[in-house]
Scaffold this active site. Structure first.
Site, PDB file in Angstrom:
ATOM      1  CB  SER A  54      13.004  40.715  44.338  1.00  0.00           C
ATOM      2  OG  SER A  54      12.479  41.312  43.002  1.00  0.00           O
TER       3      SER A  54
ATOM      4  CB  THR B   8       7.165  50.070  51.263  1.00  0.00           C
ATOM      5  OG1 THR B   8       7.501  50.938  50.403  1.00  0.00           O
ATOM      6  CG2 THR B   8       6.412  48.758  50.550  1.00  0.00           C
TER       7      THR B   8
ATOM      8  CD  GLU C 243       6.035  47.452  37.458  1.00  0.00           C
ATOM      9  OE1 GLU C 243       5.245  47.755  38.214  1.00  0.00           O
ATOM     10  OE2 GLU C 243       6.522  46.400  38.208  1.00  0.00           O
TER      11      GLU C 243
ATOM     12  NE  ARG D 138       7.483  55.245  45.520  1.00  0.00           N
ATOM     13  CZ  ARG D 138       8.883  54.905  46.477  1.00  0.00           C
ATOM     14  NH1 ARG D 138       9.428  55.577  46.927  1.00  0.00           N
ATOM     15  NH2 ARG D 138       9.108  53.817  47.443  1.00  0.00           N
TER      16      ARG D 138
END
Length: 567
Positions: free
Chosen positions: A93, A529, A395, A534
């Site tokens: 991607s 990952t 999203e 965050r």
């Protein structure tokens, strides 16, 4: 135990390659299979622990040969278990070009069932000597006989590592089940999802690349207003697979679409300084684009499943039209058409994640459109969207689509088939528009090309330009930061990742920080990952958003063994 196989390669008139594999295996004393792993895909000591997530496996491409060989085996088992065609897509991607990845696509074009993700992780981390036992475990748990037929559709994007990794998948497919692997060569990820769905559900479309182009092209022509000037747009294809595929899609549509393609892969590097993720993350236009004030532009990501729009204002600033804004545009259009078609029994809702800007959520509430929040990851949004007759989900990163329930599809189809030729009443027009929108939308997965045509048709139908789209609502100022910590597993969340449950002191401290600012919210979420947390914060002003984000970052650093330097 011995395995005998015969492979026959046939080139179809369309250019697709059929690899037909017939295998037979005599049962061993304990596992039922003796697996002969080709040396190129052998694993004695796994180089790292691989985990199958929403995006499948993504890694440095040099590590993936053995993983994808094992994914091929699992896909064959999944096909045999479902008695249906399964897909394998080789792509990473929006990741850098040296990376690659692989994911399995289930029969209706959806993501791999969650319970099978654990099998994928186990296979990927399996040593050669243990592989037969893992296969036997899956066969026993899922009731899959060795004689069952497998049929797997495979494709890849344009990464240099793709051909070798596709060969690994084909080798895995032929290892344990008799059946066929259908190699479609180079496709976008959404095209592979579409082809798998069509193979298992012929009513959805023709299971070829050409069938995809014709279905979307015909629907776009039907939805666009007649006699209008061609819609002008510049499209950044991220130097990826979206470039040749969008050229093929747009070629017959020149009377309606005036598209300029940049970052087509002829000179640049995949996802480097371009692509939807670059535009969203950096809030700037991609390299290689020259466009005037007010001109609508778009960016695909590397495998063309994400989409971002943007334009230049009079001041020279770039305004980003992200997944939140795409969702609202689609929801407004479809809701208006349902009302005009007098199909008000069909209920529409929008699904967002915690990262959706509060301005968009508040705007939907003002419009009376229901909004649900799901965990991050399109598979979670997709699942929640199924709760609505028409579920719009995107999203903020531009990945999303629209789902129609079977009853909603049947109701709209019945109304469409009941129309009288020549009826141009508002009700009839709305019904035709709904049916065209259904045909244009790739319901299997987020699809940048499908979504692009849908948005352009809606804007043309609504006589709306980029600035008017942007003016539908105002985003709240926000900040998205990350804090490095020793172990991300210490951070736990609930309530679609909006509430922190561990460390126990974290959420009360976040609540206290938020209370100091106007129209504010903040949440923390462990990365999937890397060992970072965050931090998202938004507030009424830019200064307040910055201050709130900094305060919550300090909380994370202090309570979660942050790695210096401190924020």
């Amino acid at each position: 135990s011995t395995i005998r196989s015969r492979t026959t390669v046939t080139i179809e008139p369309s250019g697709h390659v059929d690899v037909n594999i017939t295998s037979s295996a005599s049962p061993g004393p304990s596992t039922g299979d003796m697996i002969v792993v080709p040396p190129a895909f052998s694993v004695v000591d796994p180089p790292k622990v691989f985990g199958y997530g929403t995006a499948g496996f993504r890694e440095d491409a040099t590590l993936l040969g053995p993983v994808i060989f094992r994914v091929g085996i699992l896909a064959a088992l999944r096909s045999a278990q479902k008695n249906a065609k399964i897909g394998i897509m080789i792509t990473a991607s929006h990741n850098p070009e040296p990376d690659n990845g692989v994911k399995i696509v289930d029969p209706m074009g959806e993501m791999l069932e969650g319970s099978w993700e654990a099998y994928a992780t186990a296979f990927a981390n399996c040593k050669d000597d243990d592989l037969a036992a893992e296969i036997a475990r899956v066969r026993k748990a899922e009731g899959i006989p060795a004689s069952a037929t497998a049929s797997v559709v495979v494709a890849r994007d344009t990464r240099p590592s793709g051909p070798a990794l596709l060969a690994a998948a084909l080798a895995g497919i032929e290892t344990v089940q008799k059946g066929a692997a259908i190699d479609f060569g180079v496709l976008t990820t959404p095209q592979l999802h579409y082809v798998v769905r069509c193979h298992n559900d012929p009513s959805y479309g023709v299971p070829t690349e050409e069938g995809y182009y014709k279905k979307l092209g015909d629907a776009f022509c039907a939805l666009c207003p007649k006699g209008a000037e061609p819609i002008k747009i510049s499209v950044d294809c991220a130097n990826g697979v979206g470039a040749p595929k969008f050229v093929a899609l747009a070629a017959p549509l020149t009377e309606l679409l005036n598209a300029t393609i940049v970052n087509d892969g002829s000179t640049g590097v995949l996802n480097e300084g371009c692509g939807a993720d670059y535009v969203k993350t950096n809030q700037k236009a991609p390299s290689g684009m020259d466009f005037g004030v007010g001109e609508l532009c778009a960016s695909f990501d590397g495998d063309a499943d994400r989409l971002m729009f943007f334009f230049k204002t009079e001041s020279g600033a770039i305004t980003i039209l992200d997944g939140d804004r795409i969702a609202i545009l689609c929801a407004l259009f479809l809701n208006e058409k349902l009302a005009a078609a007098k199909l008000t029994e069909i209920k529409l809702g929008v699904v967002q994640t915690a990262y959706a800007n509060g301005g968009s959520t508040q705007h939907l509430a003002k419009l009376g459109i229901p909004v649900a929040c799901a965990k991050t990851g399109v598979k979670h949004l997709h699942h929640v969207a199924l709760n609505y007759d028409v579920g719009v989900y995107f999203e903020a990163n531009g990945h999303g689509t629209v789902l129609f329930s079977d009853p909603a599809l049947a109701t709209i189809k019945s109304a469409y088939e009941g129309l009288v030729d020549g009826d141009i009443s508002p009700t009839a027009t709305a019904i035709r528009d709904l049916q065209s929108a259904i045909n244009l939308i790739n319901q299997t997965v987020g699809d940048a090309m499908s979504d692009l045509l849908l948005v352009l048709a809606i804007m043309a139908k609504s006589r709306m330009d980029a600035a008017q789209w942007a003016a539908l609502y105002s985003d709240l100022p926000n900040r998205l930061l990350k804090v490095k910590i020793k172990d991300r597993s210490v951070v736990k969340t609930t309530n679609a990742e909006r509430t922190c449950t561990a460390p126990a002191e974290m959420q009360p401290a976040i609540d206290a920080a938020v209370a100091k600012f106007t129209n504010a919210r903040s949440f923390v979420r462990a990365s999937g990952t890397e060992d970072v947390v965050r931090v998202y914060a938004e507030a009424a002003t830019g200064d307040e958003a910055v201050a709130l984000a900094a305060a919550v970052c300090r909380l994370v650093f202090d309570q979660c063994e942050g790695i210096p330097p401190a924020p």
